[in-house]
Design an enzyme around this catalytic site. Structure first.
Site, PDB file in Angstrom:
ATOM      1  N   LYS A 275       0.811  -1.228   0.000  1.00  0.00           N
ATOM      2  CA  LYS A 275       0.000   0.000   0.000  1.00  0.00           C
ATOM      3  C   LYS A 275       0.845   1.278   0.000  1.00  0.00           C
ATOM      4  O   LYS A 275       0.405   2.303  -0.506  1.00  0.00           O
ATOM      5  CB  LYS A 275      -0.936   0.023   1.207  1.00  0.00           C
ATOM      6  CG  LYS A 275      -2.128  -0.919   1.080  1.00  0.00           C
ATOM      7  CD  LYS A 275      -3.101  -0.726   2.230  1.00  0.00           C
ATOM      8  CE  LYS A 275      -4.272  -1.660   2.142  1.00  0.00           C
ATOM      9  NZ  LYS A 275      -5.261  -1.449   3.207  1.00  0.00           N
TER      10      LYS A 275
ATOM     11  N   ASN B 251      -4.866   1.982  -1.719  1.00  0.00           N
ATOM     12  CA  ASN B 251      -5.441   0.629  -1.763  1.00  0.00           C
ATOM     13  C   ASN B 251      -6.145   0.366  -3.096  1.00  0.00           C
ATOM     14  O   ASN B 251      -6.555  -0.751  -3.362  1.00  0.00           O
ATOM     15  CB  ASN B 251      -6.403   0.380  -0.590  1.00  0.00           C
ATOM     16  CG  ASN B 251      -7.758   1.018  -0.820  1.00  0.00           C
ATOM     17  OD1 ASN B 251      -7.851   2.083  -1.426  1.00  0.00           O
ATOM     18  ND2 ASN B 251      -8.803   0.376  -0.346  1.00  0.00           N
TER      19      ASN B 251
ATOM     20  N   ASP C 141     -10.089   3.056   1.684  1.00  0.00           N
ATOM     21  CA  ASP C 141     -10.239   2.599   3.078  1.00  0.00           C
ATOM     22  C   ASP C 141     -10.844   3.709   3.945  1.00  0.00           C
ATOM     23  O   ASP C 141     -11.700   3.441   4.801  1.00  0.00           O
ATOM     24  CB  ASP C 141      -8.879   2.198   3.667  1.00  0.00           C
ATOM     25  CG  ASP C 141      -8.421   0.822   3.213  1.00  0.00           C
ATOM     26  OD1 ASP C 141      -9.277  -0.009   2.847  1.00  0.00           O
ATOM     27  OD2 ASP C 141      -7.201   0.577   3.229  1.00  0.00           O
TER      28      ASP C 141
ATOM     29  N   GLY D  29      -3.716   1.994  17.394  1.00  0.00           N
ATOM     30  CA  GLY D  29      -2.839   1.606  16.298  1.00  0.00           C
ATOM     31  C   GLY D  29      -2.202   2.824  15.665  1.00  0.00           C
ATOM     32  O   GLY D  29      -2.658   3.971  15.879  1.00  0.00           O
TER      33      GLY D  29
ATOM     34  N   TYR E  29     -11.867  -8.268  11.034  1.00  0.00           N
ATOM     35  CA  TYR E  29     -13.120  -8.991  10.743  1.00  0.00           C
ATOM     36  C   TYR E  29     -12.903 -10.494  10.774  1.00  0.00           C
ATOM     37  O   TYR E  29     -13.804 -11.257  10.458  1.00  0.00           O
ATOM     38  CB  TYR E  29     -13.676  -8.566   9.376  1.00  0.00           C
ATOM     39  CG  TYR E  29     -12.635  -8.566   8.280  1.00  0.00           C
ATOM     40  CD1 TYR E  29     -12.261  -9.738   7.645  1.00  0.00           C
ATOM     41  CD2 TYR E  29     -12.002  -7.379   7.920  1.00  0.00           C
ATOM     42  CE1 TYR E  29     -11.283  -9.732   6.669  1.00  0.00           C
ATOM     43  CE2 TYR E  29     -11.025  -7.368   6.944  1.00  0.00           C
ATOM     44  CZ  TYR E  29     -10.667  -8.551   6.320  1.00  0.00           C
ATOM     45  OH  TYR E  29      -9.691  -8.548   5.372  1.00  0.00           O
TER      46      TYR E  29
ATOM     47  N   GLY F 275     -15.117  -5.301  11.258  1.00  0.00           N
ATOM     48  CA  GLY F 275     -14.653  -4.573  10.077  1.00  0.00           C
ATOM     49  C   GLY F 275     -15.228  -5.023   8.752  1.00  0.00           C
ATOM     50  O   GLY F 275     -14.787  -4.536   7.694  1.00  0.00           O
TER      51      GLY F 275
END
Ligand SMILES: NC(=O)c1ccc[n+]([C@@H]2O[C@H](COP(=O)([O-])OP(=O)(O)OC[C@H]3O[C@@H](n4cnc5c(N)ncnc54)[C@H](OP(=O)(O)O)[C@@H]3O)[C@@H](O)[C@H]2O)c1
Length: 288
Positions: free
Chosen positions: A72, A93, A108, A131, A223, A244
């Protein structure tokens, strides 16, 4: 719909690993729904092979590609132009092919905001992003654009500070964060990924679930598994919690629209994900 929809069209995912990716079933369902003769393939592309793979996108029958780990950020130097979001976030992305030129976008960030809207998340207010990697960069950018005040909490505090200095918001220590005022807690770390007992909060002390505002939403970008320990702990604390999958579906929907000009309902993408849930895709070594 662009006139190039008359010839078979192709889109790709470049990632390593790319096995069990959830993107091909989503995009194939979207092509079918839109009545476009197209296909989407996930390709394992090693870091050293990315320039050649990206150069191959300049063929006329290619709509574009998605990028996942580890490409990415490194892909930015290989593209002709970037959208303002991709430039600010520093990650792409989605590549859109237009007349042999390659434009880098980041779906995203808006995909995350669309998933928050679906989950009836508080609009504005104080948010905490856990994060400081690529997903956290998209989250901080998106939340700041949407008018949230953002605190960044990361296992490596210096990375949270660097992210705040670059994209805005403030780095915070979990021990002193004003949790009771927080209306949105976002896990944008990889803690919990394929690790049902791992919580992004368990690296901090005390590792108990913080007492958030009563109407707060906890959004876990992870997810896989569908219910992480963070989501279980949030629900046990009486809070609303979402995984997610919605973000995954919306980022795919936005990429598909950028490639084809057709806005396929997010339900088509979600149904494709749901029908994959009995396979290894939501439990195995899957890339988006
Ligand atoms: N739903 C979606 O559509 C979507 C989209 C994009 C990403 N994601 C998910 O978002 C997650 C992060 O992706 P990424 O690309 O940002 O990864 P990344 O760049 O590798 O960043 C990982 C981050 O997680 C932190 N971390 C890792 N293990 C941890 C642990 N055990 N406890 C606390 N923090 C930990 C790291 O902290 P340090 O800085 O201390 O190393 C770092 O900040 C992944 O699970 C990915 O699948 C979901």
């Amino acid at each position: 719909m662009p006139d190039r929809a008359h010839a078979p069209q192709h889109a790709y995912l470049f990632a390593d690993p790319a096995a069990h990716s959830l993107s091909p079933p989503m995009h194939r369902a979207a092509f079918a729904h839109a009545g476009i003769d197209g296909d989407y393939a996930a390709r394992r592309v090693l870091a050293a092979d990315l320039p050649e793979a990206v150069a191959g996108l300049r063929a006329s029958s290619v709509l574009g590609a998605n990028l996942s780990l580890p490409h990415k950020e490194s892909v930015l130097a290989l593209l002709d132009s970037l959208t303002p979001a991709a430039r600010a976030i520093g990650a792409v992305n989605t590549i859109i092919c237009e007349g042999g030129k390659l434009r880098g976008d980041n779906t995203d960030a808006p995909g995350f905001l669309a998933a928050l809207a679906d989950a009836d998340a508080p609009k504005g207010g104080l948010s905490v992003v856990l994060g400081a990697g690529g997903a956290a960069r998209a989250a901080v950018y998106a939340l700041r654009q949407a008018g949230h005040e953002v605190l960044i909490v990361n296992r490596t505090h210096a990375r949270a500070q660097a992210l705040a200095a670059e994209l805005g918001g403030r780095a915070a220590w979990p021990e002193t964060a004003p949790w009771s005022a927080v209306t949105l807690l976002v896990n944008a770390s990889s803690a919990g990924l394929d690790a049902p007992e791992d919580s992004p909060l368990s690296t901090f002390s005390p590792a108990t679930f913080p007492r958030l505002a009563p109407a707060a939403l906890v959004y876990d970008m992870v997810y896989r598994p569908a219910e992480t320990r963070l989501l279980r702990d949030a629900r046990a604390a009486g809070l609303r919690a979402e995984n997610g999958l919605g973000m995954l579906a919306h980022q795919a929907r936005l990429a598909f629209t950028a490639w084809t000009g057709v806005d396929v309902p997010v339900s088509v993408f979600l149904e494709a994900l749901t029908s994959e849930s009995g396979s290894t895709a939501l439990t195995g070594d899957a890339a988006p």
